[in-house]
Every structure is written in C-alpha cells, then in structure tokens.
Design an enzyme around this catalytic site. Structure first.
Site, PDB file in Angstrom:
ATOM      1  N   GLU A 107      12.256 -32.976  -3.507  1.00 36.29           N
ATOM      2  CA  GLU A 107      12.319 -34.414  -3.171  1.00 36.29           C
ATOM      3  C   GLU A 107      11.562 -35.315  -4.146  1.00 36.29           C
ATOM      4  OE1 GLU A 107      11.782 -35.481   0.915  1.00 36.29           O
ATOM      5  OE2 GLU A 107      13.375 -34.135   1.586  1.00 36.29           O
ATOM      6  N   GLU A 116      17.072 -28.417   3.578  1.00 31.25           N
ATOM      7  CA  GLU A 116      16.350 -28.976   4.724  1.00 31.25           C
ATOM      8  C   GLU A 116      17.310 -29.777   5.587  1.00 31.25           C
ATOM      9  OE1 GLU A 116      12.618 -31.108   4.126  1.00 31.25           O
ATOM     10  OE2 GLU A 116      12.107 -29.777   2.454  1.00 31.25           O
TER      11      GLU A 116
HETATM   12  C1  BGP Z   1      10.875 -33.613   3.834  1.00 28.41           C
HETATM   13  C2  BGP Z   1       9.860 -32.732   3.160  1.00 28.41           C
HETATM   14  C3  BGP Z   1       9.280 -31.660   4.017  1.00 28.41           C
HETATM   15  C4  BGP Z   1       9.201 -31.962   5.506  1.00 28.41           C
HETATM   16  C5  BGP Z   1      10.300 -32.850   6.037  1.00 28.41           C
HETATM   17  C6  BGP Z   1      10.026 -33.450   7.401  1.00 28.41           C
HETATM   18  O1  BGP Z   1      10.877 -34.847   3.220  1.00 28.41           O
HETATM   19  O2  BGP Z   1      10.425 -32.117   2.031  1.00 28.41           O
HETATM   20  O3  BGP Z   1       8.092 -31.233   3.421  1.00 28.41           O
HETATM   21  O4  BGP Z   1       7.963 -32.132   6.025  1.00 28.41           O
HETATM   22  O5  BGP Z   1      10.645 -33.880   5.173  1.00 28.41           O
HETATM   23  O6  BGP Z   1       9.195 -34.558   7.259  1.00 28.41           O
HETATM   24  P1  BGP Z   1       7.985 -34.868   8.228  1.00 28.41           P
HETATM   25  O7  BGP Z   1       7.130 -33.638   8.182  1.00 28.41           O
HETATM   26  O8  BGP Z   1       7.291 -36.034   7.650  1.00 28.41           O
HETATM   27  O9  BGP Z   1       8.558 -35.138   9.548  1.00 28.41           O
END
Ligand code: BGP
Length: 465
Positions: free
Chosen positions: A161, A366
C-alpha cells in the site's frame, strides 16, 4: 454460466509482521518506525501484538487445519538488518526460515511482502525515504531475502500500500512529533519507493528466476455522486491519482500524464533522474497484488477548503482535495461498525478495471471486515457479519472470473486477529480470535471463530458452497 474457481486457486489469509509478531525488541530486532509511533492512549501498540513470534508453530497448525493453500505475511526488515544497512542478523533469518519451513510442511504456499509500513527507525532518523541512500539500503535488504529464501518462496510482494502510505500518511500511525511531512516531501519519498520497488523486482528476476513478484497496492473504484459531468471528472481525477498512478508506474514503468500534470501544477514534482526512467521501464512485474476493502463516492470540488473532510469513523484519514475532488456519501451501500463502505460488487468492477488496464494475473492480498468481535462465555465467537462479508465478496470474485479476469488467489485480512493499524486490538478481522484485551494481555489463547469453520468448508469445496 458461472466459471468455477481454478483448481490451483490460492485460498489464503493475510497478516503483516508488526501487527502480528510482537517480540518487537527480541533476538536482535531493532525498532521500526511503527514501533516508535505515538499511539492514541486508548489503543494497544505493536510491542506484543498477537505474539506470533512465540506462537508461530501453533498458528501455522491452525492455518493448516483451516485448509489454507497460501499464507501472505511480511518480513520485518528490522529483524534481518537491524541497522537498516550493514550486518545481517542470523536470528532474524532463522525465524523466517523456521516459519517458511513450517508452512511448507503443511503445503501452504508462502507469499512474502518485502515491506509492510515498517522502515527501520535508524534509517528514518537519517532521512528515511527522503534520501536516495534508502533505495540502496532497501535493495540490499531485498538481496539478502532473495538469496536466503529464493529457493523456498515463489510469490513476492514489493511494498504494501504505497498509495495509502503516501496519500493518507495518517493511515499508518502518527509520527513521533505528531507532524506529517509536507506533500512535496511525500512525493519525493514516493518516487524513491517507486525506484526501490522497480530495482527489487529486477533483482528478484535475476536471483530467483522461478519466482514471481508484483506490487501490492490498495485499489478501489470511485463512483461519481451524480451523473453531473463535473462529478464524473472528479471521480476520474481521484481514481487516477489514488490508484492508476501507482499501478501505472509500477507496471507500465512510467508516470501517467494526468499524474504528472497534477504534480507539476502544484509544484509537487519530485526530482527524477534520467537513470530512474530506465529503472522504471526495465521492471517487469509478473502479477498484481491488490488490497480491496471498499469503494468511495466522489463529487466535484467546490474549489475551497470545504472540499477536505475527515472520513467518518476515522479522524486521521482526510479525504477530499481542494480543486480535485470531494468525498460524498453513497446511499446504496452499507457500512461496517467502523464506517467503512461495504461494496462486494465494487470488487467485481475493480477487478475488471485492473485486468483490462494491465492484463496481468491478479492476487487479492487483503479484503475483510473489522469488527469489535465478542468472545462468548462458552469460548465461541459468532461473527456472522464476517461470513456474510467474505461470502458476498467471493460471489463477486467468481463473477469476475466468469467475466474473464485472471484471478489467482484470495488472502483475506486477516487470517487471525492482529493489531489494527491505528485502532488497536478492539477492531478485529481474523477467522481466529486471539484472547487478549487492549492492554490486558490475558492468555493469548487462539480460539476458532464461527467464520473459521465456514471458511474451512468453503476452501474444501473450492469456493462453491
Ligand atoms: C490495510 C493495511 C493492513 C491492515 C488493513 C486494515 O490498509 O495494509 O495493514 O491493517 O488495512 O486496516 P485497519 O487495521 O486500520 O482497520
């Protein structure tokens, strides 16, 4: 008629080192920038996280029982080369050798992210990504990884990201002094990451000819709020700047025209050396890894400061940019408990767009729903909302495959509970519950949620339920 999921489809799950491992200062590891961030007082930091470092065998066993074909995780640079550049830490290499060997024992394909938000703090102190020397440090670090793990790892992801890191720097935490770099600096850092990524891809192909490597960006479609042409242009502006600019540079090896003119108009253009253009052109990704959570809805800019607004439920991420676009509400979609838009059809649309534009295989690295899961007295977790969320996205993935998209795998975030990027331990994503509170670590026991049994069945049926 629906096409089935391919036989060798990579049903997987995802984590990242700093959110999962803990052991933040053990066995030679040095702090990374995420270890040094100022956390809001009411949420957990990353020091212990889910203590995977001391539970990795048990965790992999649970992944195997779940039926995972693939597991996407990241390597912590600060375990491998604690000073960022310089000596290699054998204990760090050993941990990942053991983890990868354990995965292979159960026929789980490791998918390794080189870099997931966790720059060595020592490098940051020396200027971090603002300095070209960080490119060399990164390339050296990746060389160590390719040399050590190249025979065992087939799938590599470059930088997680890069687009959220640069466009919403608050998304990865608050820097020590509470101040974010100015935009000009951010775009210079961004450029250095592009070069670092391109060099790593080339090096991977040289050192590991059988491996595959690709960028891992957060990609989503933008809807125009109305059919007003001004709204359509604004949606296109933001979709291009937020998504295509990053993929175009990684895959086509050049900044696209709109991105360049956006940067030039605002005096944000980074210093680009002639040799950089060659490096970008020579990098050849084998596939695209993409993180998808939700879509956004966009309206025309009003040309004043009111264009900028904080996203609901998330005060640290600003949306909207004066003269470019403003965020709008979408009345046709639901939201998660944390205010994130739920849009499975948006995934089908985004997959089509990515495939049409680049014609490369796509791996979803993801996708998932953050929720304040509750552990019942009888040690169960009824996360039906997670089953609904994932199943609706899988339905749309199959439709995308039927549309002709070459989708090779799905690694939902996260396979097991981890610390959220900046919302602590109350916001959970996993199929496996980790018994810890925000600050009370409890027994760290791993408990299968209802969604675990559902996903297990789904994988067995190769996505057909
Ligand atoms: C993405 C990241 C992850 C993860 C996910 C959920 O942007 O790559 O590391 O954490 O989002 O986000 P959050 O944990 O802020 O809910």
């Amino acid at each position: 008629t629906l096409k089935p999921f391919p036989q060798n489809f990579l049903w997987g799950g995802s984590t990242s080192a700093y959110q999962f491992e803990g052991a933040w200062d053990e066995d030679g590891k040095s702090p990374s920038i995420v270890d040094m961030y100022c956390h809001p007082e009411d949420v957990a930091d990353f020091k212990v996280a889910s203590d995977h470092y001391h539970h990795y065998k048990e965790d992999v066993r649970l992944f195997a029982e779940l039926g995972l074909k693939a597991y996407r995780f990241s390597i912590a640079w600060t375990r491998i080369i604690p000073d960022g550049i310089g000596d290699v830490n054998q204990q760090g290499l050993d941990f990942y050798h053991n983890l990868i060997d354990e995965l292979k024992r159960y026929d789980i394909e490791p998918i390794v992210t080189l870099y997931h938000f966790d720059l060595p703090y020592k490098l940051d102190k020396q200027g971090g990504w603002s300095e070209r020397s960080t490119i060399d440090a990164f390339v050296r670090y990746t060389e160590v990884l390719f040399q050590n793990f190249g025979k065992k790892v087939k799938y590599w992801l470059t930088i997680n990201e890069q687009n959220t890191m640069i466009l919403h720097p608050g998304a990865i935490g608050v820097p020590e002094n509470g101040k974010l770099p100015d935009k000009k600096t951010l775009y210079q850092q961004n450029h250095h990451m592009f070069i670092a990524q391109a060099k790593a891809m080339q090096l991977c192909h040289t050192l590991c000819p059988n491996a595959k490597i690709g960028p891992a960006l957060n990609i989503t479609s933008m809807y125009a709020e109305t059919c007003r042409p001004e709204d359509a242009i604004a949606a296109h502006n933001w979709e291009t700047i937020r998504c295509w600019s990053f993929l175009d540079t990684a895959i086509l090896g050049r900044y696209n025209a709109l991105f360049l003119s956006y940067l030039q108009d605002r005096g944000l253009c980074p210093t680009i050396l002639a040799e950089d253009l060659v490096v970008l052109k020579n990098a050849q990704p084998d596939f695209i890894a993409m993180n998808y959570y939700s879509t956004a809805t966009i309206a025309a800019s009003k040309g004043n400061a009111s264009d900028i607004s904080a996203r609901a439920g998330d005060q640290q991420i600003m949306l909207g940019e004066q003269g470019v676009y403003r965020a709008a509400e979408n009345p046709f979609v639901d939201k998660t408990a944390y205010g994130w838009v739920i849009d499975p059809i948006g995934l089908r649309l985004t997959l089509r767009k990515v495939y049409e534009r680049y014609n490369l295989p796509i791996l979803i690295t993801e996708n998932g729903i953050g929720a304040p899961d509750k552990l019942n007295a009888d040690n169960t977790v009824n996360d039906d909302y997670r089953i609904n969320f994932i199943s609706q996205h899988i339905t749309q993935m199959q439709l995308a495959i039927t549309d002709g998209v070459e989708l090779i795998g799905y690694c939902p975030w996260s396979v097991i509970d981890v610390v959220s990027t900046h919302q602590g331990y109350g916001k959970r994503y996993g199929f496996i519950y980790v018994n810890r509170g925000e600050f009370d670590l409890k027994d760290m026991k791993r408990i299968k949620k209802k969604s675990y049994f559902w996903y297990q069945k789904l994988i067995k049926a190769n996505g057909q339920l």
